[in-house]
Design an enzyme around this catalytic site. Sequence first.
Site, mmCIF file in Angstrom:
data_model
loop_
_atom_site.group_PDB
_atom_site.id
_atom_site.type_symbol
_atom_site.label_atom_id
_atom_site.label_comp_id
_atom_site.label_asym_id
_atom_site.label_seq_id
_atom_site.Cartn_x
_atom_site.Cartn_y
_atom_site.Cartn_z
ATOM 1 N N LYS A 41 0.834 -1.197 0.000
ATOM 2 C CA LYS A 41 0.000 0.000 0.000
ATOM 3 C C LYS A 41 0.872 1.253 0.000
ATOM 4 C CE LYS A 41 -3.751 -0.404 2.498
ATOM 5 N NZ LYS A 41 -4.373 -0.586 3.829
ATOM 6 N N ARG A 96 -3.151 3.398 8.465
ATOM 7 C CA ARG A 96 -3.501 2.220 7.656
ATOM 8 C C ARG A 96 -2.357 1.230 7.628
ATOM 9 N NH1 ARG A 96 -4.764 4.777 1.904
ATOM 10 N NH2 ARG A 96 -6.076 2.915 1.726
ATOM 11 N N GLY A 103 -8.236 -7.004 4.770
ATOM 12 C CA GLY A 103 -9.041 -7.105 5.978
ATOM 13 C C GLY A 103 -8.333 -7.715 7.165
ATOM 14 N N MET A 145 -5.818 -6.431 8.954
ATOM 15 C CA MET A 145 -5.536 -5.456 10.006
ATOM 16 C C MET A 145 -6.388 -4.231 9.750
ATOM 17 S SD MET A 145 -1.507 -6.171 10.247
ATOM 18 C CE MET A 145 -1.474 -6.603 8.540
ATOM 19 N N ARG A 150 -3.856 -1.562 -6.262
ATOM 20 C CA ARG A 150 -3.072 -2.805 -6.168
ATOM 21 C C ARG A 150 -3.554 -3.738 -7.260
ATOM 22 N NH1 ARG A 150 -6.075 -4.474 -0.664
ATOM 23 N NH2 ARG A 150 -8.110 -4.801 -1.559
ATOM 24 N N HIS A 209 -5.028 -40.182 5.895
ATOM 25 C CA HIS A 209 -5.272 -41.131 4.808
ATOM 26 C C HIS A 209 -6.352 -40.611 3.859
ATOM 27 C CE1 HIS A 209 -7.140 -44.738 2.970
ATOM 28 N NE2 HIS A 209 -5.875 -45.112 2.850
ATOM 29 N N SER A 267 14.108 -41.311 -6.816
ATOM 30 C CA SER A 267 12.879 -40.530 -6.720
ATOM 31 C C SER A 267 12.680 -40.207 -5.242
ATOM 32 C CB SER A 267 11.696 -41.330 -7.269
ATOM 33 O OG SER A 267 10.511 -40.580 -7.094
ATOM 34 N N CYS A 296 8.325 -37.951 -5.967
ATOM 35 C CA CYS A 296 6.974 -38.486 -6.100
ATOM 36 C C CYS A 296 6.172 -38.289 -4.823
ATOM 37 C CB CYS A 296 7.009 -39.951 -6.502
ATOM 38 S SG CYS A 296 7.849 -40.997 -5.317
ATOM 39 N N TYR A 314 12.529 -33.970 -12.815
ATOM 40 C CA TYR A 314 11.080 -33.902 -12.932
ATOM 41 C C TYR A 314 10.424 -33.906 -11.559
ATOM 42 C CZ TYR A 314 10.865 -38.916 -11.864
ATOM 43 O OH TYR A 314 10.964 -40.125 -11.240
HETATM 44 P P1 ADP Z 1 -7.973 -2.057 3.910
HETATM 45 O O1 ADP Z 1 -6.609 -2.577 3.720
HETATM 46 O O2 ADP Z 1 -8.795 -2.863 4.861
HETATM 47 O O3 ADP Z 1 -8.658 -1.763 2.621
HETATM 48 P P2 ADP Z 1 -7.377 0.742 4.059
HETATM 49 O O4 ADP Z 1 -6.175 1.204 4.780
HETATM 50 O O5 ADP Z 1 -7.297 0.701 2.590
HETATM 51 O O6 ADP Z 1 -7.802 -0.664 4.658
HETATM 52 O O7 ADP Z 1 -8.565 1.678 4.499
HETATM 53 C C1 ADP Z 1 -9.900 1.345 4.296
HETATM 54 C C2 ADP Z 1 -10.686 2.511 3.806
HETATM 55 O O8 ADP Z 1 -10.540 3.616 4.653
HETATM 56 C C3 ADP Z 1 -10.284 3.035 2.462
HETATM 57 O O9 ADP Z 1 -10.838 2.301 1.435
HETATM 58 C C4 ADP Z 1 -10.846 4.426 2.490
HETATM 59 O O10 ADP Z 1 -12.202 4.404 2.144
HETATM 60 C C5 ADP Z 1 -10.697 4.819 3.916
HETATM 61 N N1 ADP Z 1 -9.513 5.667 4.065
HETATM 62 C C6 ADP Z 1 -8.264 5.307 4.369
HETATM 63 N N2 ADP Z 1 -7.435 6.356 4.394
HETATM 64 C C7 ADP Z 1 -8.192 7.427 4.093
HETATM 65 C C8 ADP Z 1 -7.925 8.819 3.937
HETATM 66 N N3 ADP Z 1 -6.707 9.319 4.084
HETATM 67 N N4 ADP Z 1 -8.959 9.623 3.616
HETATM 68 C C9 ADP Z 1 -10.185 9.107 3.451
HETATM 69 N N5 ADP Z 1 -10.505 7.831 3.576
HETATM 70 C C10 ADP Z 1 -9.525 6.996 3.884
HETATM 71 MG MG MG Z 2 -7.828 -0.733 1.213
#
Ligand code: ADP
Ligand code: MG
Length: 875
Positions: free
Chosen positions: A23, A93, A102, A104, A337, A455, A762, A829, A849
């Site tokens: 990210k 984040r 999801g 963290m 991503r 098994h 093998s 194998c 192989y």
């Molecule tokens: P996840 O990995 O669970 O998607 P994120 O870190 O992407 O978590 O955050 C989830 C959501 O939080 C994002 O999709 C966005 O909607 C909101 N968010 C995160 N950072 C910001 C920000 N700087 N401004 C506005 N919304 C944010």
């Molecule tokens: Mg996200």
Amino acid sequence: MNKKYVYLFSEADGSYKELLGGKGANLAEMTKIGLPVPQGFTVSTEACNLYYENKEQLSDAVADQVRENIVKLEEITGKKFGDLENPLLVSVRSGARASMPGMMDTVLNLGLNDEVVVALAKKTNNERFAYDSYRRFIQMFADVVMEIPKQQFEVIIDEMKEERNISDDAEFTAEDYKEMVQRFKDYYLKHHHETFPSDPFEQLIASVTSVFRSWNNDRAVYYRRINDIPAAWGTAVNVQEMVFGNMGDDCATGVAFTRNPATGEKKLFGEFLVNAQGEDVVAGTRTPLPMEELKDIMPDAYEEFERHCETLENHYKDMQDMEFTIENNKLYMLQTRSGKRTANAALKIAVDLVNEGLITEKEAVLQINPKQLDALLHPHFSEEALKGGKVIGTGLAASPGAASGQIVFTAKEAKEYTDKGKKAILVRLETSPEDIEGMALSEGILTARGGMTSHAAVVARGMGICCVSGSTDVSFRGDKVRIGEREYSRGDYISLDGTTGKIYEGEIASEEATISGDFEKFMNWADEYRQIGVRTNADTPKDAQQAIDFGAEGIGLVRTEHMFFEADRIKLVREMILSKDEAGRRKALDQLLPIQQSDFEGIYEVMKELPVTVRYLDPPLHEFLPTKESEMQELADDMGLTLEDIKETVAGLHEFNPMMGHRGVRLSISYPEIAEMQTKAVIRAALAVQKRLDVKVHPEIMIPLVGHITELNYVKEVVDRVANEEIEASGQELNYTVGTMIEIPRACVTADKIAESADFFSFGTNDLTQYGFGFSRDDAGNFLNDYYEKSVFEQDPFVRIDEEGVGELVKIAVEKGRSTKPNLKLGICGEHGGDPATITFLYNVGLDYVSCSPYRVPIARLAAAQASIQNPREK
Ligand code: ADP
Ligand code: MG
Ligand code: MG
């Protein structure tokens, strides 16, 4: 100079994934290519590792650098953290190197307190928005940082809705949100015995620390284990200026894919909500709108977003999954991503991207995770049909696929049902070798006990039959089985999903695996780069044919014992075992010979000129013996013996530790007549098929469980003598080879000697893992779970080879073996032969192989191709 732990988005780029997580690196990259990204900074994964080195303490150096970067962010944004005129709010984040969706949680609107919220309300002239943001912050902070369950706050929200007689959050007023803030804070105090922290910097440090801590929560540990992500990677933390999608009707937030992640269709796909924030879109409290509607509601922002989508796809050369927020009609990009996608979509997208000239064939081959192909190779429930399905229990997703049928409790019942054209689901406490036939006839297998290498699991995977194993929801009561809440009887319908481990009530329609045009095209590209062979483990012509259809180039393992369990021969096998002397054994073996020979002929007819490795009898003999008294009686009558005789022999064959007992090559040393019979069967079958089909057959005879060269030499002499007699008598020519499995540590360290007599090795990595660790395969399931829970192990060594230990044994054997015979042919194998990470390892070690069950052949082909591209061998 002090070590740098914190990077502004403008100080990094997409190449910083290891240090700043996916990210963070992508936010930096988007900043660099000029997309509208709210600015911020990333605390590195090294800071996370330091946190764990310091016994879960955030170091002062890191805290100081966070503070310095807040100051920089204040300069960039012109806002101030905790300010009462123009306050800076941030999101915190998590973001690891590999995406862990999801796993963290995120904290939004950080920097608010009782005073700042007033300033925010005033500045935006929007009190409702300010207090909505504040209550969200308290909720998320409490959940993520203090681990106070989110649902508690939802309860308060629901209470307030009821009191006001409203159903939608949108109907809350500013006053309502003010009251909600107070109620949240009261709850926080009551639950946490501390008032909610009001100092923004304290809030920030607590949040950063909690993201690091969450790296080791149960969910994250489990996710890492099933996705091969090492704990040592750590997570980064992103701190980013907030933009607001919840400021009014010219605001929105959403998620979108550049292509359809279910079908691969090239068309923007996603959802958004007007006047909302963060997780609202996925939370399901309000129904989001499809992306097309954004075109009408906010045409300018939509058009700009479309442009960014194209920029990002061209830039990353892959389908992107993006998060965005629109604040007062101004679009911000919050994340991009590579988008997760179904296997079918993955293939279509890879092929389309090549056609569009965005990537090369080689890049396409590297783009798809081999494990993902699994979903395409088994029948599966249609999504439509699943909607009506009722889940009654779960177990381990032991062998993928989907199955519906009627409950049966024994192999015999499975046969009775299937003979009548019914579909059977075999439900057992656990399975044993005598269940094989019933297993093969069943649509699916469900067991109450046993892990991924039990098994049931191993055999089901080999047969490509769906299996859910080790379900604690399953228990037996008399002639009924309890699954979850209810008891079921023989004949009741249930359905199993071996890909998810779910058990459903009733019948659910499934669809056969189809190999589409894109799939075939893609696999051909993979084969162009692959520099290591892929064979299959197959015991029947049907499996062999299936494997060839999936692209296998030979058989690496025919397990002869599986043939012995079938109804028409188990009796002869038992007679052979129970004979008091060699003459008696030979009599039974003479009757087994033509049966075994015809089995081999069936396989050679399918495989023709492709190599076929036949392993001689391997399991301890007692596995073939009856366990029920009625069966023992039957056998006694047939053989003119007494029940007592039989019982005595069965007791005599009992072993304290069968895994280390009388099995493998040891059997051939005690009873060379078994090896004689098997040699006759192999050679006669090869000669017969050669003549019949006018092809050159290549039998490879493999002796299991050799630890000492003298063991191999003893059996090899028997094999060569019998084989040469047979060949001479036929007047034909036949090239056969004799090799050995390498599955005992002693064999690895004396491989130079063993290679003097062996034409090939093998690796039997299941047993090598068992003996290498000293973990009995039958029992390891019981305690390895403790290992994972306590993070003593991250991976199941029976699924992914332990490179450092067992892998080292393989390396030693390869080096020593080839020091004697430079061209010694080497294969694997064991079950590991279908595991992509293990395939990469074995390719790099120099194997010729890998061999795996038919349904894993395409996975192995792709994994092998990727390993070859990453580390090409000299031609
Ligand atoms: P996840 O990995 O669970 O998607 P994120 O870190 O992407 O978590 O955050 C989830 C959501 O939080 C994002 O999709 C966005 O909607 C909101 N968010 C995160 N950072 C910001 C920000 N700087 N401004 C506005 N919304 C944010
Ligand atoms: Mg996200
Ligand atoms: Mg073995």
